[in-house]
Design an enzyme around this catalytic site. Structure first.
Site, PDB file in Angstrom:
ATOM      1  N   ASN A 131     -36.911  60.259 -12.311  1.00 19.96           N
ATOM      2  CA  ASN A 131     -35.498  60.531 -12.580  1.00 19.96           C
ATOM      3  C   ASN A 131     -35.384  61.490 -13.753  1.00 19.96           C
ATOM      4  O   ASN A 131     -36.390  61.859 -14.351  1.00 19.96           O
ATOM      5  CB  ASN A 131     -34.754  59.219 -12.848  1.00 19.96           C
ATOM      6  CG  ASN A 131     -35.367  58.480 -14.002  1.00 19.96           C
ATOM      7  OD1 ASN A 131     -35.360  58.944 -15.129  1.00 19.96           O
ATOM      8  ND2 ASN A 131     -35.958  57.329 -13.722  1.00 19.96           N
ATOM      9  N   ASP A 184     -36.027  51.693  -9.944  1.00 23.88           N
ATOM     10  CA  ASP A 184     -35.807  50.347  -9.408  1.00 23.88           C
ATOM     11  C   ASP A 184     -36.747  50.047  -8.237  1.00 23.88           C
ATOM     12  O   ASP A 184     -36.982  48.897  -7.916  1.00 23.88           O
ATOM     13  CB  ASP A 184     -34.343  50.196  -8.964  1.00 23.88           C
ATOM     14  CG  ASP A 184     -33.415  50.149 -10.170  1.00 23.88           C
ATOM     15  OD1 ASP A 184     -33.827  49.595 -11.199  1.00 23.88           O
ATOM     16  OD2 ASP A 184     -32.291  50.680 -10.087  1.00 23.88           O
ATOM     17  N   LYS A 214     -53.571  63.568  -0.331  1.00 17.89           N
ATOM     18  CA  LYS A 214     -52.323  64.320  -0.203  1.00 17.89           C
ATOM     19  C   LYS A 214     -51.794  64.225   1.232  1.00 17.89           C
ATOM     20  O   LYS A 214     -52.552  64.431   2.186  1.00 17.89           O
ATOM     21  CB  LYS A 214     -52.644  65.771  -0.575  1.00 17.89           C
ATOM     22  CG  LYS A 214     -51.473  66.557  -1.017  1.00 17.89           C
ATOM     23  CD  LYS A 214     -51.916  67.948  -1.419  1.00 17.89           C
ATOM     24  CE  LYS A 214     -50.741  68.889  -1.247  1.00 17.89           C
ATOM     25  NZ  LYS A 214     -51.134  70.288  -1.312  1.00 17.89           N
ATOM     26  N   PRO A 260     -40.344  45.296 -10.756  1.00 16.95           N
ATOM     27  CA  PRO A 260     -39.865  44.214 -11.635  1.00 16.95           C
ATOM     28  C   PRO A 260     -38.856  44.774 -12.636  1.00 16.95           C
ATOM     29  O   PRO A 260     -38.945  45.943 -13.020  1.00 16.95           O
ATOM     30  CB  PRO A 260     -41.138  43.747 -12.354  1.00 16.95           C
ATOM     31  CG  PRO A 260     -42.113  44.856 -12.210  1.00 16.95           C
ATOM     32  CD  PRO A 260     -41.761  45.604 -10.964  1.00 16.95           C
ATOM     33  N   ASP A 261     -37.898  43.953 -13.035  1.00 14.87           N
ATOM     34  CA  ASP A 261     -36.942  44.363 -14.070  1.00 14.87           C
ATOM     35  C   ASP A 261     -37.535  43.946 -15.420  1.00 14.87           C
ATOM     36  O   ASP A 261     -37.520  42.766 -15.785  1.00 14.87           O
ATOM     37  CB  ASP A 261     -35.586  43.690 -13.827  1.00 14.87           C
ATOM     38  CG  ASP A 261     -34.514  44.252 -14.753  1.00 14.87           C
ATOM     39  OD1 ASP A 261     -34.796  44.437 -15.960  1.00 14.87           O
ATOM     40  OD2 ASP A 261     -33.411  44.522 -14.261  1.00 14.87           O
ATOM     41  N   ILE A 262     -38.075  44.919 -16.140  1.00 14.44           N
ATOM     42  CA  ILE A 262     -38.816  44.632 -17.378  1.00 14.44           C
ATOM     43  C   ILE A 262     -37.911  43.946 -18.397  1.00 14.44           C
ATOM     44  O   ILE A 262     -38.258  42.919 -18.992  1.00 14.44           O
ATOM     45  CB  ILE A 262     -39.403  45.933 -17.970  1.00 14.44           C
ATOM     46  CG1 ILE A 262     -40.284  46.633 -16.930  1.00 14.44           C
ATOM     47  CG2 ILE A 262     -40.193  45.637 -19.239  1.00 14.44           C
ATOM     48  CD1 ILE A 262     -40.681  48.056 -17.306  1.00 14.44           C
ATOM     49  N   PHE A 276     -29.740  49.329 -22.060  1.00 14.95           N
ATOM     50  CA  PHE A 276     -28.972  50.573 -21.971  1.00 14.95           C
ATOM     51  C   PHE A 276     -28.464  50.710 -20.543  1.00 14.95           C
ATOM     52  O   PHE A 276     -29.146  50.275 -19.614  1.00 14.95           O
ATOM     53  CB  PHE A 276     -29.864  51.781 -22.316  1.00 14.95           C
ATOM     54  CG  PHE A 276     -29.787  52.148 -23.774  1.00 14.95           C
ATOM     55  CD1 PHE A 276     -30.393  51.350 -24.727  1.00 14.95           C
ATOM     56  CD2 PHE A 276     -29.100  53.281 -24.179  1.00 14.95           C
ATOM     57  CE1 PHE A 276     -30.310  51.672 -26.071  1.00 14.95           C
ATOM     58  CE2 PHE A 276     -29.009  53.614 -25.530  1.00 14.95           C
ATOM     59  CZ  PHE A 276     -29.611  52.807 -26.474  1.00 14.95           C
ATOM     60  N   LYS A 319     -24.008  43.931 -16.474  1.00 14.93           N
ATOM     61  CA  LYS A 319     -25.471  43.971 -16.689  1.00 14.93           C
ATOM     62  C   LYS A 319     -25.866  43.126 -17.891  1.00 14.93           C
ATOM     63  O   LYS A 319     -26.891  42.458 -17.898  1.00 14.93           O
ATOM     64  CB  LYS A 319     -25.936  45.420 -16.926  1.00 14.93           C
ATOM     65  CG  LYS A 319     -26.058  46.212 -15.650  1.00 14.93           C
ATOM     66  CD  LYS A 319     -26.523  47.643 -15.897  1.00 14.93           C
ATOM     67  CE  LYS A 319     -26.358  48.440 -14.601  1.00 14.93           C
ATOM     68  NZ  LYS A 319     -26.773  49.828 -14.721  1.00 14.93           N
ATOM     69  N   LYS A 368     -28.361  40.015 -17.273  1.00 13.08           N
ATOM     70  CA  LYS A 368     -29.702  39.996 -17.878  1.00 13.08           C
ATOM     71  C   LYS A 368     -29.729  39.139 -19.144  1.00 13.08           C
ATOM     72  O   LYS A 368     -30.736  39.087 -19.835  1.00 13.08           O
ATOM     73  CB  LYS A 368     -30.158  41.434 -18.183  1.00 13.08           C
ATOM     74  CG  LYS A 368     -30.208  42.331 -16.934  1.00 13.08           C
ATOM     75  CD  LYS A 368     -30.923  43.661 -17.147  1.00 13.08           C
ATOM     76  CE  LYS A 368     -30.665  44.589 -15.954  1.00 13.08           C
ATOM     77  NZ  LYS A 368     -31.569  45.737 -15.867  1.00 13.08           N
TER      78      LYS A 368
HETATM   79  N1  CTP Z   1     -34.476  48.132 -16.845  1.00 12.48           N
HETATM   80  C1  CTP Z   1     -35.764  47.636 -16.941  1.00 12.48           C
HETATM   81  N2  CTP Z   1     -36.533  47.537 -15.822  1.00 12.48           N
HETATM   82  C2  CTP Z   1     -36.061  47.897 -14.612  1.00 12.48           C
HETATM   83  C3  CTP Z   1     -34.743  48.412 -14.524  1.00 12.48           C
HETATM   84  C4  CTP Z   1     -33.983  48.518 -15.663  1.00 12.48           C
HETATM   85  O1  CTP Z   1     -36.226  47.298 -18.047  1.00 12.48           O
HETATM   86  N3  CTP Z   1     -36.830  47.795 -13.558  1.00 12.48           N
HETATM   87  C5  CTP Z   1     -33.642  48.205 -18.065  1.00 12.48           C
HETATM   88  C6  CTP Z   1     -33.310  49.616 -18.491  1.00 12.48           C
HETATM   89  O2  CTP Z   1     -34.270  50.092 -19.399  1.00 12.48           O
HETATM   90  C7  CTP Z   1     -31.959  49.447 -19.128  1.00 12.48           C
HETATM   91  C8  CTP Z   1     -31.325  48.311 -18.358  1.00 12.48           C
HETATM   92  O3  CTP Z   1     -32.412  47.612 -17.761  1.00 12.48           O
HETATM   93  O4  CTP Z   1     -32.009  49.006 -20.455  1.00 12.48           O
HETATM   94  C9  CTP Z   1     -30.345  48.716 -17.316  1.00 12.48           C
HETATM   95  O5  CTP Z   1     -30.954  49.627 -16.450  1.00 12.48           O
HETATM   96  P1  CTP Z   1     -30.202  50.174 -15.157  1.00 12.48           P
HETATM   97  O6  CTP Z   1     -31.155  50.904 -14.301  1.00 12.48           O
HETATM   98  O7  CTP Z   1     -28.944  50.871 -15.573  1.00 12.48           O
HETATM   99  O8  CTP Z   1     -29.754  48.829 -14.521  1.00 12.48           O
HETATM  100  P2  CTP Z   1     -30.125  48.152 -13.215  1.00 12.48           P
HETATM  101  O9  CTP Z   1     -30.130  46.715 -13.541  1.00 12.48           O
HETATM  102  O10 CTP Z   1     -31.375  48.724 -12.631  1.00 12.48           O
HETATM  103  O11 CTP Z   1     -28.851  48.514 -12.328  1.00 12.48           O
HETATM  104  P3  CTP Z   1     -28.482  49.772 -11.385  1.00 12.48           P
HETATM  105  O12 CTP Z   1     -29.696  50.664 -11.305  1.00 12.48           O
HETATM  106  O13 CTP Z   1     -28.111  49.117 -10.124  1.00 12.48           O
HETATM  107  O14 CTP Z   1     -27.308  50.435 -12.053  1.00 12.48           O
END
Ligand code: CTP
Length: 403
Positions: A217, A286, A296, A312-314, A330, A344, A348
């Site tokens: 991204n 995500d 390749k 995983p959502d860290i 953030f 959010k 979280k």
């Molecule tokens: N984050 C994380 N690990 C992930 C996704 C997000 O640690 N796999 C953290 C980001 O660093 C940020 C926060 O979660 O601090 C919100 O990230 P964001 O991508 O905006 O939120 P999502 O929960 O992924 O929601 P969406 O993408 O649906 O807006």
């Protein structure tokens, strides 16, 4: 080189004497005078005779807006004693470049020109940025003198290694103006996070599809790096887990690179024990491809279908630890900022989340953010990221439970 320090006012109201001794690095002192002024400092240049033979006092007068001094007895100085007039209310003296000769004079307590007299008569911190040829730096006499200065409580900044004006390569280059400004900023910043450990994530992740392709991204990493720098200046021990970005490492920050979300998670969990604060600024993908092709993928002319699995959502995992650090999230949103950000934060279970609308796109040097916490929403004015970072650090320090 990215410079996010030049626009904040971290030295506002500080009277800084910039000492310039003889050395080719004196040309960089002109840039330094300008950088210090941009940070709000009241800069007074004092040149040794040798320093003035490299760059004229007039250059420093034009850049600092103040008279530049050379001799002990100057015309126009009240009572002819500039060291007394100048010496009043000085917040710091920074000698950059400091030649081997000037360092030797400092170490022995000489007061045979204005700059050495000011240093000897000072009641403020003294910073010295050595600049000399590699052999002069390595000479035992110089090393003895440097040890003496350090023992006297004088801060030695650098030198750096690299190519030298004399054609040699090695230790002895003066630190760049940015790094010297950073040292002063760190010195004067309130130590709001002293004794605290902060772990941050910053930048994008990259999820490989094959050895040469992947999804990522547009995160620049600038906000995360600015926050890491602000935490270090506030006295914290800082570990920055960074995605692939080419930003300079802020002073006092320990950086670990992580490419994918899974690697980032591993590095975060390795760093998190003992952390008081976790700030997740990274734009973590995500999803990742179910599998990464070993070789390749070749063009076949047919449509390609890729399958993705959730990463995983860290942040959520760290926040769910039995004794989590103070977690800050953030969220960059394209609409409905308040609703998404608060959503959010609650989902979280975060004490704090910083939200911004993507109105200006990504990667800029400024940001307009809103802080959300248990006490409500706090919009901050649009400002350079370094300034925004400092305000976020202040809010974290206010909300952080006592040690
Ligand atoms: N984050 C994380 N690990 C992930 C996704 C997000 O640690 N796999 C953290 C980001 O660093 C940020 C926060 O979660 O601090 C919100 O990230 P964001 O991508 O905006 O939120 P999502 O929960 O992924 O929601 P969406 O993408 O649906 O807006």
């Amino acid at each position: 080189m990215l410079d996010y320090t030049h626009v904040i006012d971290g030295l506002r109201g500080r009277k800084i004497v910039l000492g310039v001794s003889g050395g080719i690095a004196a040309y960089k002192a002109a840039e330094l005078a300008r950088a210090l002024k941009r940070l709000g400092a009241d800069v007074h240049a004092v040149l040794t005779e040798a320093g003035a033979s490299f760059v004229t006092p007039l250059t420093f007068e034009a850049l600092s807006g103040n008279r530049a001094w050379t001799a002990l007895q100057e015309e126009g100085a009240k009572g002819g004693m500039p060291h007394i007039i100048l010496g009043r209310g000085i917040d710091a003296i920074l000698v950059a470049p400091a030649s081997a000769n000037f360092i030797a004079r400092l170490a022995t307590g000489f007061a045979n020109d204005l700059l050495s007299t000011l240093c000897l008569a000072r009641e403020c911190p003294l910073f010295v940025a050595p600049a000399m040829n590699r052999q002069m730096w390595e000479n035992p006499a110089t090393q003895r003198n440097i040890a003496t200065l350090a023992a006297d409580g004088i801060a030695i900044l650098g030198p750096a290694a690299g190519e030298q004006a004399c054609g040699e390569t090695g230790l002895g280059r003066m630190l760049e103006p940015d790094a010297l400004c950073d040292a002063l900023l760190a010195f004067f910043a309130p130590k709001l996070l002293a004794g605290r450990k902060v772990v941050l994530t910053a930048g994008p992740t990259f999820e490989a599809i094959d050895p040469v392709r992947g999804i990522t991204n547009a995160s620049s990493g600038k906000m995360g790096y600015a926050l890491a720098a602000a935490c270090a200046r506030a006295g914290a021990e800082v570990v920055l887990v960074s995605g692939s970005v080419a930003l300079p490492l802020p002073a006092g920050v320990q950086r670990v690179f992580a490419t994918s979300a899974l690697q980032m998670r591993e590095e975060v969990f390795a760093a998190i024990p003992g952390a008081d604060v976790f700030i997740a600024v990274a734009a973590v993908a995500d999803y990742r491809p179910v599998e990464t092709a070993l070789h390749k993928i070749k063009k076949s002319g047919e449509p390609v279908h890729l399958e993705f699995v959730p990463n995983p959502d860290i942040l959520a995992e760290v926040a769910a630890l039995p004794q989590p650090p103070f977690c800050v999230g953030f969220a960059a949103e394209s609409r409905d900022l308040d609703a998404y950000a608060e959503g959010k934060r609650r989902a979280k279970r975060l004490p704090m989340l910083v939200g911004n609308l993507l109105a200006d796109g990504l990667g800029g040097d400024e940001n307009t953010v809103v802080i959300y916490d248990d006490e409500g929403r706090h919009p901050l004015p649009r400002a350079p990221k370094a300034f925004v970072a400092r305000q976020i650090v202040e809010r974290i320090a206010n909300l952080l439970p006592a040690n």
